[in-house]
Design an enzyme around this catalytic site. Sequence first.
Site, PDB file in Angstrom:
ATOM      1  N   ASP A   1       0.787  -1.248   0.000  1.00  0.00           N
ATOM      2  CA  ASP A   1       0.000   0.000   0.000  1.00  0.00           C
ATOM      3  C   ASP A   1       0.815   1.292   0.000  1.00  0.00           C
ATOM      4  OD1 ASP A   1      -1.910  -1.953   0.174  1.00  0.00           O
ATOM      5  OD2 ASP A   1      -2.796  -1.276   2.055  1.00  0.00           O
TER       6      ASP A   1
ATOM      7  N   CYS B   1      -2.169  -3.182   7.506  1.00  0.00           N
ATOM      8  CA  CYS B   1      -1.994  -4.004   6.307  1.00  0.00           C
ATOM      9  C   CYS B   1      -0.685  -4.782   6.284  1.00  0.00           C
ATOM     10  CB  CYS B   1      -2.198  -3.158   5.067  1.00  0.00           C
ATOM     11  SG  CYS B   1      -3.941  -2.656   4.940  1.00  0.00           S
TER      12      CYS B   1
ATOM     13  N   LYS C   1      -6.911  -5.013  -3.281  1.00  0.00           N
ATOM     14  CA  LYS C   1      -7.668  -5.607  -2.176  1.00  0.00           C
ATOM     15  C   LYS C   1      -8.647  -4.581  -1.617  1.00  0.00           C
ATOM     16  CE  LYS C   1      -4.094  -4.230   1.054  1.00  0.00           C
ATOM     17  NZ  LYS C   1      -4.890  -3.297   1.845  1.00  0.00           N
TER      18      LYS C   1
HETATM   19  C1  VGL Z   1      -4.905   0.370   5.722  1.00  0.00           C
HETATM   20  C2  VGL Z   1      -6.501   1.175   7.156  1.00  0.00           C
HETATM   21  C3  VGL Z   1      -7.462   1.078   6.175  1.00  0.00           C
HETATM   22  C4  VGL Z   1      -3.467  -0.012   5.504  1.00  0.00           C
HETATM   23  C5  VGL Z   1      -5.845   0.255   4.725  1.00  0.00           C
HETATM   24  O1  VGL Z   1      -2.994   0.012   4.335  1.00  0.00           O
HETATM   25  O2  VGL Z   1      -2.783  -0.343   6.496  1.00  0.00           O
HETATM   26  N1  VGL Z   1      -5.234   0.810   6.932  1.00  0.00           N
HETATM   27  N2  VGL Z   1      -7.124   0.620   4.956  1.00  0.00           N
END
Ligand code: VGL
Length: 208
Positions: free
Chosen positions: A9, A154, A109
């Site tokens: 991410d 994540c 995702k």
């Molecule tokens: C994430 C919160 C919501 C992350 C993704 O990438 O850690 N955290 N969506």
Amino acid sequence: MTKALILVDLQNDFLPGGALAVGDGDAVVPIANALMRGGCFDCVVATQDWHPADHASFAVNHDGRSVGDVVQLADVDQILWPVHCVQGSEGAGFSGALDVGRINEIVRKGTDARVDSYSGFFDNDNRTATGLSDVLQRRDVTEVHVMGLATDYCVKFTVLDACTLGFATFVIEDGCRGVELSAGDCARAMEEMQRAGAVIATSQTYLS
Ligand code: VGL
Ligand code: ZN
């Protein structure tokens, strides 16, 4: 040994100025670039949080709820977040500083509006796979080396699933930053990953 670097991410919304900014998140992008250029990995897989606008992890999609509240989603506790990483938006894009030309595979995702997906492998209810495990299997990957955002969400769940799936799993600690909703969340996440069998590494190990 076939080694994959997994970049979790590295998207604009998780960087300073983004909708769900992780403190100092941009500091890990040069580390990702150095690791990709270092030639130590057989392939690079990047995950991308990729939500529809009506996603149930967004506080705005629940009447009378605010960011930080916890609700039940698909029978699991769900923290409500600000709107982030909406499919196709600027915020969902990879950091402009990331050397995307070196990424071999992208796995998205959190695409199902009804359930969140912190792990790069499975939705939070553990019912639906994202395709990451198929990608790794197809490339005969046996070792995964994970870095990115966010340590306490994540990255943590991706690493825990990698351990469960039987990959030799490494967390590149200096390549991760966390949300740290509560003080100590990142340290606890690192401990939990280590307890699950992950080896804590630093980027230096790969670059020397
Ligand atoms: C994430 C919160 C919501 C992350 C993704 O990438 O850690 N955290 N969506
Ligand atoms: Zn998300």
